[in-house]
Design a protein around this motif. Sequence first.
Motif, PDB file in Angstrom:
ATOM      1  N   ALA A  11       0.832  -1.205   0.000  1.00  0.00           N
ATOM      2  CA  ALA A  11       0.000   0.000   0.000  1.00  0.00           C
ATOM      3  C   ALA A  11       0.866   1.254   0.000  1.00  0.00           C
ATOM      4  CB  ALA A  11      -0.938  -0.002   1.206  1.00  0.00           C
ATOM      5  N   GLY A  14       2.392   1.635  -3.440  1.00  0.00           N
ATOM      6  CA  GLY A  14       1.446   1.782  -4.547  1.00  0.00           C
ATOM      7  C   GLY A  14       1.471   0.624  -5.526  1.00  0.00           C
ATOM      8  N   SER A  16       0.879  -4.005  -5.830  1.00  0.00           N
ATOM      9  CA  SER A  16       0.144  -5.124  -5.233  1.00  0.00           C
ATOM     10  C   SER A  16       1.027  -5.886  -4.250  1.00  0.00           C
ATOM     11  CB  SER A  16      -0.345  -6.078  -6.325  1.00  0.00           C
ATOM     12  OG  SER A  16       0.757  -6.790  -6.876  1.00  0.00           O
ATOM     13  N   GLY A  90      -1.439   8.787  -9.572  1.00  0.00           N
ATOM     14  CA  GLY A  90      -1.397   7.550  -8.795  1.00  0.00           C
ATOM     15  C   GLY A  90      -2.582   7.557  -7.851  1.00  0.00           C
ATOM     16  N   PRO A  91      -2.361   7.237  -6.582  1.00  0.00           N
ATOM     17  CA  PRO A  91      -3.483   7.242  -5.637  1.00  0.00           C
ATOM     18  C   PRO A  91      -3.765   8.623  -5.052  1.00  0.00           C
ATOM     19  CG  PRO A  91      -1.516   6.456  -4.553  1.00  0.00           C
ATOM     20  CD  PRO A  91      -1.158   6.676  -6.000  1.00  0.00           C
TER      21      PRO A  91
END
Length: 135
Positions: A11, A14, A16, A90-91
């Motif tokens: 996490a 960024g 898996s 990205g996130p």
Amino acid sequence: MATFRISEAAALLGVSSDTVRRWVDAGRLPAERDEHGHRQVNGAELAAFARAQVHVVDDAGRSSARNRFRGIVTEVIRDAVMAQVEIAAGPFRVVSLMSRQAADELGLEVGVVAVAVIKSTNVVVEIPGHERTAG
């Protein structure tokens, strides 16, 4: 020293959990097993790995700004004078307020790739889960 489970490291990076496991298996990211056999990554090792993964794009010429977030424009709200531009990098969500003229001249529309360049003398740092702020 803080340690992170594979899912937490994923996490923060960024990616898996499977990607982090592959990096650990390949020896790119050091990890140790806890008393339950779960892999954990040392916080300092994770920070060093994250720093090594940062790709500095040097296509902007000379600038004192170091914070550059490449992303896609997800929303543009214009009025007669101002524009609010939202970029998903990205996130992360970056929102900029600028003149409508600047937004028009840059051709900012939903779906356009853009870079948010941030130089700030005021940066707030938060620790998740802590209610009280220092200061």
